[in-house]
Motif scaffolding. Sequence first.
Motif, mmCIF file in Angstrom:
data_model
loop_
_atom_site.group_PDB
_atom_site.id
_atom_site.type_symbol
_atom_site.label_atom_id
_atom_site.label_comp_id
_atom_site.label_asym_id
_atom_site.label_seq_id
_atom_site.Cartn_x
_atom_site.Cartn_y
_atom_site.Cartn_z
ATOM 1 N N SER A 39 32.300 30.586 54.889
ATOM 2 C CA SER A 39 31.234 31.444 54.378
ATOM 3 C C SER A 39 31.795 32.752 53.828
ATOM 4 C CB SER A 39 30.211 31.731 55.481
ATOM 5 O OG SER A 39 29.570 30.544 55.873
ATOM 6 N N MET A 40 32.818 33.299 54.500
ATOM 7 C CA MET A 40 33.432 34.537 54.006
ATOM 8 C C MET A 40 34.103 34.302 52.661
ATOM 9 S SD MET A 40 33.835 37.721 55.005
ATOM 10 C CE MET A 40 33.536 38.284 53.369
ATOM 11 N N ILE A 41 34.709 33.147 52.498
ATOM 12 C CA ILE A 41 35.305 32.804 51.205
ATOM 13 C C ILE A 41 34.212 32.750 50.139
ATOM 14 C CG2 ILE A 41 36.564 31.028 49.905
ATOM 15 C CD1 ILE A 41 37.881 30.271 52.637
ATOM 16 N N GLY A 42 33.040 32.231 50.510
ATOM 17 C CA GLY A 42 31.911 32.218 49.583
ATOM 18 C C GLY A 42 31.497 33.623 49.166
ATOM 19 N N LEU A 48 33.593 37.843 42.722
ATOM 20 C CA LEU A 48 34.517 37.670 41.608
ATOM 21 C C LEU A 48 33.813 37.071 40.391
ATOM 22 C CD1 LEU A 48 37.544 36.119 43.545
ATOM 23 C CD2 LEU A 48 37.269 38.496 42.804
ATOM 24 N N PRO A 49 34.230 37.465 39.194
ATOM 25 C CA PRO A 49 33.691 36.814 37.995
ATOM 26 C C PRO A 49 34.034 35.323 38.004
ATOM 27 C CG PRO A 49 35.021 38.746 37.417
ATOM 28 C CD PRO A 49 35.197 38.512 38.880
ATOM 29 N N GLU A 51 35.270 33.448 35.850
ATOM 30 C CA GLU A 51 36.527 33.098 35.188
ATOM 31 C C GLU A 51 37.756 33.650 35.918
ATOM 32 O OE1 GLU A 51 35.072 37.021 33.662
ATOM 33 O OE2 GLU A 51 34.116 35.064 33.937
ATOM 34 N N HIS A 52 37.566 34.335 37.042
ATOM 35 C CA HIS A 52 38.685 34.915 37.791
ATOM 36 C C HIS A 52 39.620 33.805 38.271
ATOM 37 C CE1 HIS A 52 40.906 37.186 40.802
ATOM 38 N NE2 HIS A 52 40.397 38.296 40.291
ATOM 39 N N GLU A 53 40.921 34.072 38.217
ATOM 40 C CA GLU A 53 41.908 33.054 38.588
ATOM 41 C C GLU A 53 41.825 32.640 40.049
ATOM 42 O OE1 GLU A 53 46.192 34.389 38.928
ATOM 43 O OE2 GLU A 53 45.320 36.196 38.018
ATOM 44 N N PHE A 54 41.227 33.437 40.912
ATOM 45 C CA PHE A 54 41.076 33.064 42.319
ATOM 46 C C PHE A 54 40.003 32.000 42.525
ATOM 47 C CE2 PHE A 54 42.551 37.356 44.368
ATOM 48 C CZ PHE A 54 43.837 37.105 43.955
ATOM 49 N N GLN A 55 39.062 31.876 41.594
ATOM 50 C CA GLN A 55 37.922 30.979 41.807
ATOM 51 C C GLN A 55 38.364 29.546 42.102
ATOM 52 O OE1 GLN A 55 34.837 31.495 42.378
ATOM 53 N NE2 GLN A 55 34.228 33.405 41.386
ATOM 54 N N ALA A 56 39.266 29.004 41.312
ATOM 55 C CA ALA A 56 39.696 27.606 41.508
ATOM 56 C C ALA A 56 40.411 27.438 42.846
ATOM 57 C CB ALA A 56 40.587 27.155 40.354
ATOM 58 N N VAL A 57 41.243 28.403 43.197
ATOM 59 C CA VAL A 57 41.980 28.345 44.469
ATOM 60 C C VAL A 57 40.997 28.390 45.637
ATOM 61 C CG1 VAL A 57 43.598 29.603 45.954
ATOM 62 C CG2 VAL A 57 44.078 29.359 43.510
ATOM 63 N N LEU A 58 40.059 29.324 45.582
ATOM 64 C CA LEU A 58 39.110 29.480 46.677
ATOM 65 C C LEU A 58 38.160 28.287 46.772
ATOM 66 C CD1 LEU A 58 38.388 33.295 46.339
ATOM 67 C CD2 LEU A 58 39.802 32.158 48.073
ATOM 68 N N PHE A 59 37.782 27.729 45.637
ATOM 69 C CA PHE A 59 36.945 26.525 45.644
ATOM 70 C C PHE A 59 37.674 25.378 46.336
ATOM 71 C CE2 PHE A 59 35.665 22.463 43.802
ATOM 72 C CZ PHE A 59 34.305 22.464 44.086
ATOM 73 N N LYS A 60 38.941 25.192 45.996
ATOM 74 C CA LYS A 60 39.730 24.119 46.630
ATOM 75 C C LYS A 60 39.814 24.345 48.140
ATOM 76 C CE LYS A 60 44.307 21.917 46.748
ATOM 77 N NZ LYS A 60 43.819 20.589 47.055
ATOM 78 N N PRO A 114 43.651 47.464 55.527
ATOM 79 C CA PRO A 114 42.694 46.651 54.773
ATOM 80 C C PRO A 114 41.749 47.543 53.978
ATOM 81 C CG PRO A 114 42.830 45.895 57.050
ATOM 82 C CD PRO A 114 43.575 47.194 56.968
ATOM 83 N N GLY A 115 41.422 47.105 52.798
ATOM 84 C CA GLY A 115 40.506 47.875 51.947
ATOM 85 C C GLY A 115 40.936 47.788 50.508
ATOM 86 N N GLY A 116 40.773 48.879 49.807
ATOM 87 C CA GLY A 116 41.192 48.942 48.399
ATOM 88 C C GLY A 116 40.072 48.601 47.461
ATOM 89 N N THR A 117 39.953 47.346 47.109
ATOM 90 C CA THR A 117 38.864 46.867 46.262
ATOM 91 C C THR A 117 37.910 46.049 47.126
ATOM 92 O OG1 THR A 117 39.979 44.795 45.705
ATOM 93 C CG2 THR A 117 40.458 46.696 44.279
ATOM 94 N N LEU A 118 36.721 45.779 46.616
ATOM 95 C CA LEU A 118 35.778 44.953 47.379
ATOM 96 C C LEU A 118 36.354 43.572 47.664
ATOM 97 C CD1 LEU A 118 32.239 45.735 45.913
ATOM 98 C CD2 LEU A 118 33.023 46.027 48.265
ATOM 99 N N ALA A 119 36.952 42.966 46.648
ATOM 100 C CA ALA A 119 37.533 41.637 46.843
ATOM 101 C C ALA A 119 38.669 41.703 47.853
ATOM 102 C CB ALA A 119 38.016 41.059 45.520
ATOM 103 N N SER A 120 39.528 42.701 47.740
ATOM 104 C CA SER A 120 40.652 42.835 48.662
ATOM 105 C C SER A 120 40.164 43.028 50.097
ATOM 106 C CB SER A 120 41.537 44.015 48.243
ATOM 107 O OG SER A 120 42.579 44.206 49.173
#
Length: 191
Positions: A39-42, A48-49, A51-60, A114-120
């Motif tokens: 759920s946290m990965i969701g 993330l947009p 088209e972000h490169e993380f989307q495919a990795v996180l989906f897998k 921990p912190g920095g950006t929302l995604a991070s």
Amino acid sequence: MKIYTKGGDKGKTGIHGGQRVDKDDIRIEANGTIDELNSMIGVVRAYLPREHEFQAVLFKIQTELMVVMSHVATPSEMREKNPNKLPEDLAKFCEECMDSMTDRMGESKTFVLPGGTLASAHLQLARTIARRSERRLWTLNKQDEVPANILQFINRLSDLFFTMARFDMFQEGTDEERWHDFLYKRKKNDD
């Protein structure tokens, strides 16, 4: 079919194979923590947009975690009957992703806050949930063997989420808030 069954109203829940166990059974606790991780990965993916490169990795990772959960829910003596096939190369997938990002941004030499950006920040939270999942799986492993590739995968996930958190900050041009150098790296540099 209704989403509620009322079957758990007395503190029991079903696992693969039809057995009923207490809701606080370690198998349920381990799976619940992996579900929380998924759920946290969701949440990260929602930030993330598309088209972000993380989307495919996180989906897998999310889809593989569903397979992992089905195996954790299955007692070891019944695991051969589980129709969900568990890939053998889950840890390797994580390692390849980490190596690719590290090649682009460089290795971490310090503990970072921990912190920095929302995604991070959310990836760092996912990292901590992965660590808790790993602890719960090792507790389950003392009672009923957990496949080694599941234990390795969950271990690598926490490292992957740490690397992804750093990489997101790297891509955004956000400086890491450092705590101090890794002790083992500090000793090497002092020699």
